[in-house]
Design a protein around this motif. Structure first.
Motif, PDB file in Angstrom:
ATOM      1  N   LEU A  71      41.254  39.213  43.243  1.00 56.85           N
ATOM      2  CA  LEU A  71      42.030  38.306  44.074  1.00 56.85           C
ATOM      3  C   LEU A  71      43.447  38.807  44.311  1.00 56.85           C
ATOM      4  O   LEU A  71      44.211  38.164  45.040  1.00 56.85           O
ATOM      5  N   VAL A  72      43.795  39.932  43.711  1.00 56.42           N
ATOM      6  CA  VAL A  72      45.141  40.474  43.829  1.00 56.42           C
ATOM      7  C   VAL A  72      45.064  41.923  44.266  1.00 56.42           C
ATOM      8  O   VAL A  72      44.191  42.683  43.820  1.00 56.42           O
TER       9      VAL A  72
ATOM     10  N   HIS B 179      47.123  39.132  48.667  1.00 54.41           N
ATOM     11  CA  HIS B 179      48.062  38.561  47.724  1.00 54.41           C
ATOM     12  C   HIS B 179      48.362  39.594  46.649  1.00 54.41           C
ATOM     13  O   HIS B 179      47.484  40.323  46.203  1.00 54.41           O
ATOM     14  N   PHE B 180      49.629  39.634  46.245  1.00 54.15           N
ATOM     15  CA  PHE B 180      50.142  40.668  45.367  1.00 54.15           C
ATOM     16  C   PHE B 180      50.635  40.033  44.057  1.00 54.15           C
ATOM     17  O   PHE B 180      50.787  38.809  43.967  1.00 54.15           O
TER      18      PHE B 180
ATOM     19  N   ASP C 142      53.184  37.304  44.260  1.00 59.50           N
ATOM     20  CA  ASP C 142      52.769  36.015  44.805  1.00 59.50           C
ATOM     21  C   ASP C 142      52.335  35.055  43.705  1.00 59.50           C
ATOM     22  O   ASP C 142      52.433  33.832  43.864  1.00 59.50           O
ATOM     23  N   PHE C 143      51.843  35.582  42.613  1.00 63.02           N
ATOM     24  CA  PHE C 143      51.415  34.755  41.488  1.00 63.02           C
ATOM     25  C   PHE C 143      52.538  34.566  40.471  1.00 63.02           C
ATOM     26  O   PHE C 143      52.733  33.460  39.958  1.00 63.02           O
ATOM     27  N   ALA C 144      53.254  35.624  40.168  1.00 62.70           N
ATOM     28  CA  ALA C 144      54.371  35.574  39.220  1.00 62.70           C
ATOM     29  C   ALA C 144      55.666  35.660  40.010  1.00 62.70           C
ATOM     30  O   ALA C 144      56.222  36.734  40.214  1.00 62.70           O
TER      31      ALA C 144
ATOM     32  N   MET D 227      53.827  45.520  38.780  1.00 63.63           N
ATOM     33  CA  MET D 227      54.828  44.595  39.302  1.00 63.63           C
ATOM     34  C   MET D 227      55.894  45.332  40.113  1.00 63.63           C
ATOM     35  O   MET D 227      56.346  44.839  41.152  1.00 63.63           O
ATOM     36  N   ALA D 228      56.279  46.508  39.664  1.00 64.92           N
ATOM     37  CA  ALA D 228      57.274  47.276  40.409  1.00 64.92           C
ATOM     38  C   ALA D 228      56.749  47.654  41.789  1.00 64.92           C
ATOM     39  O   ALA D 228      57.473  47.560  42.793  1.00 64.92           O
TER      40      ALA D 228
END
Length: 314
Positions: free
Chosen positions: A217-218, A240-241, A244-246, A262-263
Motif C-alpha cells: 500500500l506504500v 502513497h508514500f 503520507d502515513f507518518a 523516509m528520506a
C-alpha cells in the motif's frame, strides 16, 4: 574606469525559497480559510483570524458544511466537513470548549446505530458530490470518517458521551483490518496516534505497518513507481508514500519505515512542488473548482510535513 554612459546592470534577483513560492501560490489561489491557515503556520498569524474564517462554514446544528471539504458541495453539514473543521481547530490550538461541545452534539445526531460516523450522511442528496463518495440512504459506519475525529478529540482531551462507543468502534475496526487501502490506513493512524491506551495503540500500529508493507500500500521507491500498484478505485498515479502515513516523526507509523525509505519519501515530497509554488492534488479530479480549492490545502500539508522532519525552518 571611463564612464561609458551605459546604465548599470540590475542585481540578480534573490533565489526564491520553496516557502516563498508557496506563499505566493496561496495568496493567488486559496480561500480565505487557507490563506489564514498559511499565515498562522508560517507568518505568525493569529488563531482568531483562522477561527473567524472557519465560522463561515458552521451550521446551526453544530456541524460544518458549505464545501469545507471540497469534494462535497452544498450547505448541509457532513461528517467529513466537520472532521476537517476539527483538524483546523486542532492546528490552531482551539479544539475545545463550547464550540467542540456543539460539534459532539452534531456527531451524536448523525451517528449510525453502532455509534460511529458514516462517510456521507444522506442529507447530501441533491447537492453535487465527488463520484467516489456516493450518497446512500442507510450508510454504514466508516473508519475513514470516524477515526480522525475520535483521534483529534482524544488528543485535545475532550470528553463527551459520544466518544465512548465511537472509540470502541475504531478499536474494533482497526484491529480487524485485513484488506485495506491507503486512506483507510491513514484514518487508522490518526486514531492510533492520539488514543489514550498507548500500549494497545502500539501493538495495533505494529500489525498495521506489517499489513501496509505486505499489501504494498506504500510506494517505497519513488524512482520506480511503475512497479508499485495503485489501490483499486484510485486515480492513475495516486500512490502513497511513507510521509503520507507518518506525517511527523512522532507518529507511530514512522517506525514502519527505515531512515533511508523516509528520506527518499521526503525528497520526493520536496521535489513535488510545482512551478507555480503549489503541490499537486493526486486524487481523482472530478470538477475544476474542487481541485483548485484542494491544492492550497495539499500545499500547506506538504510544507508542515517537511518542516516536521526538519527540512526547513519557517
Amino acid at each position: 574606469m571611463a564612464d561609458t554612459g551605459a546604465s548599470p546592470l540590475p542585481a540578480a534577483p534573490p533565489a526564491r525559497s520553496p516557502l516563498f513560492s508557496a506563499e505566493q501560490f496561496v495568496w493567488l489561489t486559496a480561500r480565505v480559510l487557507e490563506q489564514r491557515l498559511f499565515a498562522y503556520h508560517f507568518l505568525r498569524g493569529a488563531p482568531d483570524a483562522v477561527e473567524a474564517a472557519l465560522d463561515a462554514y458552521r451550521n446551526e446544528d453544530g456541524g460544518y458544511g458549505h464545501a469545507l471539504e471540497p469534494d462535497l458541495r452544498g450547505p448541509v453539514s457532513q461528517p467529513l466537513h466537520t472532521a476537517h473543521a476539527l483538524r483546523v481547530l486542532d492546528a490552531v490550538g482551539r479544539c475545545g470548549g463550547q464550540r467542540v461541545e456543539r460539534v459532539c452534539r452534531y456527531l451524536t445526531s448523525v451517528s449510525t446505530a453502532d455509534g460511529a460516523l458514516p462517510a456521507v450522511h444522506p442529507s447530501q442528496r441533491g447537492y453535487p458530490a465527488a463520484p467516489f463518495v456516493p450518497v446512500v440512504d442507510d450508510p454504514p459506519s466508516d473508519l475513514l470518517a470516524t477515526g480522525p475525529v475520535v483521534g483529534l478529540l482524544h488528543r485535545n482531551e475532550v470528553w463527551h458521551a459520544w466518544l465512548f462507543r465511537a472509540t470502541d468502534f475504531c478499536w474494533q475496526a482497526v484491529e480487524n483490518l485485513e484488506k485495506s487501502h491507503p486512506y483507510e490506513v491513514q484514518a487508522a493512524v490518526a486514531f492510533l496516534d492520539c488514543v489514550p491506551d498507548r500500549p494497545r495503540a502500539q501493538a495495533a500500529a505494529d500489525r498495521l505497518g506489517r499489513l501496509v508493507r505486505e499489501q504494498r500500500l506504500v510506494a517505497l521507491d519513488p524512482d520506480r513507481l511503475d512497479a508499485c500498484p495503485v489501490a483499486p478505485g484510485y486515480a492513475p498515479g495516486e500512490h502513497h508514500f511513507p510521509h503520507d502515513f507518518a506525517k511527523s516523526p512522532a507518529s507511530l507509523a514512522r517506525a514502519w519505515f527505515t531512515d533511508e525509505e523516509m528520506a527518499r519519501s521526503l525528497d520526493h515530497l520536496a521535489a513535488g512542488q510545482q512551478p507555480d509554488g503549489g503541490w499537486p492534488v493526486r486524487r481523482r479530479r472530478w470538477a475544476p473548482v474542487p481541485a483548485l480549492e484542494a491544492r492550497p490545502m495539499v500545499t500547506i500539508e506538504a510544507l508542515r510535513t517537511l518542516r516536521a522532519y526538519g527540512r526547513f525552518v519557517g
